[in-house]
Design a protein around this motif. Structure first.
Motif, PDB file in Angstrom:
ATOM      1  N   ARG A 197       1.051  -1.093  -0.299  1.00 49.85           N
ATOM      2  CA  ARG A 197      -0.208   0.200   0.080  1.00 49.85           C
ATOM      3  C   ARG A 197       1.275   1.630   0.206  1.00 49.85           C
ATOM      4  N   GLY A 198       2.091   0.960  -0.378  1.00 48.41           N
ATOM      5  CA  GLY A 198       3.077   2.271  -0.211  1.00 48.41           C
ATOM      6  C   GLY A 198       3.926   2.251   0.999  1.00 48.41           C
ATOM      7  N   GLY A 199       5.275   3.589   0.511  1.00 46.17           N
ATOM      8  CA  GLY A 199       5.542   3.068   2.229  1.00 46.17           C
ATOM      9  C   GLY A 199       6.031   5.025   1.962  1.00 46.17           C
ATOM     10  N   ARG A 200       7.294   4.868   3.512  1.00 40.91           N
ATOM     11  CA  ARG A 200       8.112   5.936   3.672  1.00 40.91           C
ATOM     12  C   ARG A 200      10.009   6.041   3.340  1.00 40.91           C
ATOM     13  N   ILE A 201      10.317   6.862   3.123  1.00 41.42           N
ATOM     14  CA  ILE A 201      12.068   6.770   3.086  1.00 41.42           C
ATOM     15  C   ILE A 201      12.417   7.808   3.967  1.00 41.42           C
ATOM     16  N   ALA A 202      13.367   7.619   5.037  1.00 40.38           N
ATOM     17  CA  ALA A 202      13.630   9.214   6.012  1.00 40.38           C
ATOM     18  C   ALA A 202      14.920   8.632   5.935  1.00 40.38           C
ATOM     19  N   PRO A 203      16.491   8.918   6.782  1.00 38.85           N
ATOM     20  CA  PRO A 203      17.431   9.611   7.006  1.00 38.85           C
ATOM     21  C   PRO A 203      17.789   8.588   8.040  1.00 38.85           C
ATOM     22  N   SER A 204      18.361   7.194   8.271  1.00 35.48           N
ATOM     23  CA  SER A 204      18.668   6.138   9.486  1.00 35.48           C
ATOM     24  C   SER A 204      19.289   7.546  10.197  1.00 35.48           C
ATOM     25  N   PRO A 205      18.457   6.879  12.007  1.00 35.28           N
ATOM     26  CA  PRO A 205      19.754   7.738  12.559  1.00 35.28           C
ATOM     27  C   PRO A 205      21.025   8.032  12.497  1.00 35.28           C
ATOM     28  N   GLN A 206      21.184   6.864  12.252  1.00 33.38           N
ATOM     29  CA  GLN A 206      22.934   6.899  12.411  1.00 33.38           C
ATOM     30  C   GLN A 206      23.692   8.389  10.598  1.00 33.38           C
ATOM     31  N   LEU A 207      22.524   8.038  10.166  1.00 32.68           N
ATOM     32  CA  LEU A 207      22.755   9.000   9.092  1.00 32.68           C
ATOM     33  C   LEU A 207      22.498  10.796   9.340  1.00 32.68           C
ATOM     34  N   MET A 208      21.900  10.740  10.030  1.00 33.16           N
ATOM     35  CA  MET A 208      21.322  12.020  10.665  1.00 33.16           C
ATOM     36  C   MET A 208      22.553  12.796  11.010  1.00 33.16           C
ATOM     37  N   ARG A 209      23.266  12.165  11.986  1.00 30.55           N
ATOM     38  CA  ARG A 209      23.650  12.458  13.004  1.00 30.55           C
ATOM     39  C   ARG A 209      25.322  13.106  11.873  1.00 30.55           C
ATOM     40  N   GLU A 210      25.112  11.634  10.963  1.00 29.20           N
ATOM     41  CA  GLU A 210      26.303  12.410  10.165  1.00 29.20           C
ATOM     42  C   GLU A 210      26.137  13.057   9.768  1.00 29.20           C
ATOM     43  N   VAL A 211      25.363  13.154   9.268  1.00 29.78           N
ATOM     44  CA  VAL A 211      25.256  14.769   8.192  1.00 29.78           C
ATOM     45  C   VAL A 211      25.053  16.202   8.880  1.00 29.78           C
ATOM     46  N   LEU A 212      24.936  16.090  10.715  1.00 31.32           N
ATOM     47  CA  LEU A 212      25.389  17.132  11.245  1.00 31.32           C
ATOM     48  C   LEU A 212      26.466  17.295  11.169  1.00 31.32           C
ATOM     49  N   HIS A 213      26.792  16.387  11.541  1.00 30.43           N
ATOM     50  CA  HIS A 213      28.748  16.130  12.085  1.00 30.43           C
ATOM     51  C   HIS A 213      29.421  16.779  10.522  1.00 30.43           C
ATOM     52  N   ALA A 214      29.098  16.716   9.428  1.00 31.73           N
ATOM     53  CA  ALA A 214      29.402  16.834   8.545  1.00 31.73           C
ATOM     54  C   ALA A 214      28.887  18.625   7.973  1.00 31.73           C
ATOM     55  N   ARG A 215      27.964  19.163   8.539  1.00 28.02           N
ATOM     56  CA  ARG A 215      27.149  20.834   8.686  1.00 28.02           C
ATOM     57  C   ARG A 215      27.858  21.309   9.789  1.00 28.02           C
ATOM     58  N   ALA A 216      28.025  21.263  10.918  1.00 28.42           N
ATOM     59  CA  ALA A 216      28.770  21.107  12.424  1.00 28.42           C
ATOM     60  C   ALA A 216      29.152  20.541  12.567  1.00 28.42           C
ATOM     61  N   ALA A 217      31.153  20.485  12.607  1.00 28.35           N
ATOM     62  CA  ALA A 217      31.816  19.379  12.752  1.00 28.35           C
ATOM     63  C   ALA A 217      32.191  19.445  14.249  1.00 28.35           C
ATOM     64  N   GLN A 218      31.992  20.262  15.537  1.00 30.83           N
ATOM     65  CA  GLN A 218      31.439  20.488  16.890  1.00 30.83           C
ATOM     66  C   GLN A 218      30.574  19.240  17.393  1.00 30.83           C
ATOM     67  N   LEU A 219      29.471  19.305  16.094  1.00 31.83           N
ATOM     68  CA  LEU A 219      28.138  17.767  16.747  1.00 31.83           C
ATOM     69  C   LEU A 219      29.001  16.593  16.589  1.00 31.83           C
TER      70      LEU A 219
END
Length: 239
Positions: A133-155
């Motif tokens: 019936r369909g689905g969703r795609i989102a970043p995983s928690p680990q990917l969210m952390r990695e992206v935040l770190h890439a944009r703000a290295a202090q995180l």
């Protein structure tokens, strides 16, 4: 005749032998690397069934290595319909083969919400008849952390403990990223109930799912969902 199933993901390869009764044997997980040493650990046999969501280069590496170890190779792709499964996408190629196989392996007589947590977090709904019936795609928690770190290295890219209201940045990051994933799954369960008139069973798989399990509703833990789908694919298409 020995048959092996191969699930090539973005960070590791999982493989298992297919037993005569259609079940899978002991699963071997191999982290792949640029040096190519991971290919030395591959098994040998007669038939190989391969599903890949990895890069083209990594997939070609695997296929080349398997050509020297197996007499026949079958590369599995998403299909619009197979067995009881009918996918919702108008273009079947747009649905990742890992999602297709996880649903194929788990679809049965009951509605199911199939959640995979790897590089991405995927959510797919199956009704009792096997219709996607369909689905969703989102970043995983680990990917969210990695992206935040890439944009703000202090995180920091890792660390911290989950809390409903955290008292330090490490804990707040863990809580926010894991909480986003939990909320998506819980919201999907509610929406599925509204759509189907019943709450589907929750099925969880993927290397990143372990950290979420303790805070999710009752669920079936099926880490080898893609390999189970490969086994069912073999029965329906090859056996």
């Amino acid at each position: 005749m020995s048959t092996w199933l191969f699930d090539l993901g973005n960070t590791r390869l999982k493989c298992a032998p297919l037993r005569d009764d259609g079940s899978i044997g002991e699963v071997v997980a191999i982290a792949h690397d640029d040096a190519g040493a991971w290919l030395d650990a591959l098994p040998t046999g007669e038939v190989a069934c391969i599903a890949s969501v990895a890069s083209d280069a990594r997939r070609v590496e695997l296929l080349d290595a398997l050509c020297a170890r197996f007499a026949r190779l079958h590369r599995v792709r998403t299909e619009a319909a197979l067995g009881p499964l009918r996918i919702a996408y108008a273009e079947s190629a747009h649905l990742g083969v890992d999602r297709f196989l996880a649903m194929l392996g788990l679809c049965g007589a009951h509605a199911a919400l199939v959640v995979g947590v790897g590089t991405a977090l995927t959510v797919d709904l199956l009704d009792a008849a096997g219709r996607h019936r369909g689905g969703r795609i989102a970043p995983s928690p680990q990917l969210m952390r990695e992206v935040l770190h890439a944009r703000a290295a202090q995180l920091p890219a890792a660390g911290g403990e989950y809390a409903e209201f955290a008292d330090d940045t490490d804990h707040a990051l863990a809580s926010g990223c894991e909480g986003a994933a939990l909320a998506l799954v819980e919201r999907s369960l509610c929406a599925a109930h509204d759509l189907l008139g019943e709450t589907p069973s929750l099925h969880l798989h993927g290397g990143g799912a372990e950290t979420l399990r303790a805070r999710l509703p009752a669920h079936a833990w099926t880490p080898e969902a893609v390999l189970l789908g490969l086994a069912r694919w073999h029965v329906l298409r090859i056996a």
